[in-house]
Enzyme design. Structure first.
Site, short mmCIF file in Angstrom:
data_model
loop_
_atom_site.label_atom_id
_atom_site.label_comp_id
_atom_site.label_asym_id
_atom_site.label_seq_id
_atom_site.Cartn_x
_atom_site.Cartn_y
_atom_site.Cartn_z
CB CYS A 170 25.64 -37.18 -36.05
SG CYS A 170 26.89 -38.30 -36.74
CD GLU A 190 28.99 -34.04 -41.38
OE1 GLU A 190 28.06 -33.22 -41.32
OE2 GLU A 190 28.80 -35.25 -41.64
CG HIS A 208 27.28 -39.60 -41.29
ND1 HIS A 208 26.79 -39.15 -40.09
CD2 HIS A 208 26.48 -40.63 -41.67
CE1 HIS A 208 25.74 -39.88 -39.75
NE2 HIS A 208 25.54 -40.80 -40.70
CB CYS A 241 30.33 -36.48 -37.94
SG CYS A 241 29.66 -37.63 -39.17
#
Length: 161
Positions: A88, A60, A58, A91
């Site tokens: 999420c 982030e 991800h 993250c």
């Protein structure tokens, strides 16, 4: 406009949309994130790296992981992680543990779920990032969603999932 959203935040959020588009063009999921100083200087940028890192790539988390290896906790406490879509829970935890002091995001995870459906590459969790961050002992300032930018962010996801 959400309280505490600055013109600089808006410009940085625009950049995360561009990163999302670039990420999609390279075969990755359409997400973008960056780390900026309090005065808006971009220190790090990342798109999603699902093509090589699968579920953990991800944007982030990529930024948070790199930031933690490059900068002191004191410096990161004054920085902002800016991301196109609400982080999420993985993250959100990553930015918390990296020590980043502020988060700005454009579109909610809930809205993302309406775009991705039950796609196995993005089985979103119904858990706002604030729920994860509020469970911590250190305060992280959260600014988002930015409603008037949602359509542009969602557009990058259209036809992908």
């Amino acid at each position: 406009m959400p309280p505490d959203l600055t013109a600089t935040d808006r410009a940085l959020l625009e950049r995360t949309i561009q990163i999302s588009e670039e990420s999609r063009k390279t075969g990755n999921h359409p997400f973008g994130a960056l780390l900026a100083t309090a005065d808006g200087k971009i220190l790090l940028e990342s798109g999603n790296t699902a093509a090589t890192d699968r579920g953990t790539g991800h944007a982030e988390l990529n930024v948070a992981r790199k930031a933690a290896s490059l900068f002191t906790a004191e410096a990161l406490s004054t920085c902002t992680l800016v991301t196109s879509v609400e982080p999420c829970c993985m993250c959100a935890g990553g930015l918390y543990w990296a020590g980043i002091g502020r988060l700005v995001y454009g579109m909610t995870e809930k809205r993302l779920a309406s775009l991705t459906g039950n796609n196995p590459e993005n089985l979103t969790m119904n858990m706002p990032c604030t729920q994860v961050l509020d469970a911590g002992q250190r305060k992280v300032v959260v600014v988002g969603p930015v409603q008037d930018m949602e359509a542009r962010i969602a557009h990058v996801h259209e036809g992908f999932w």
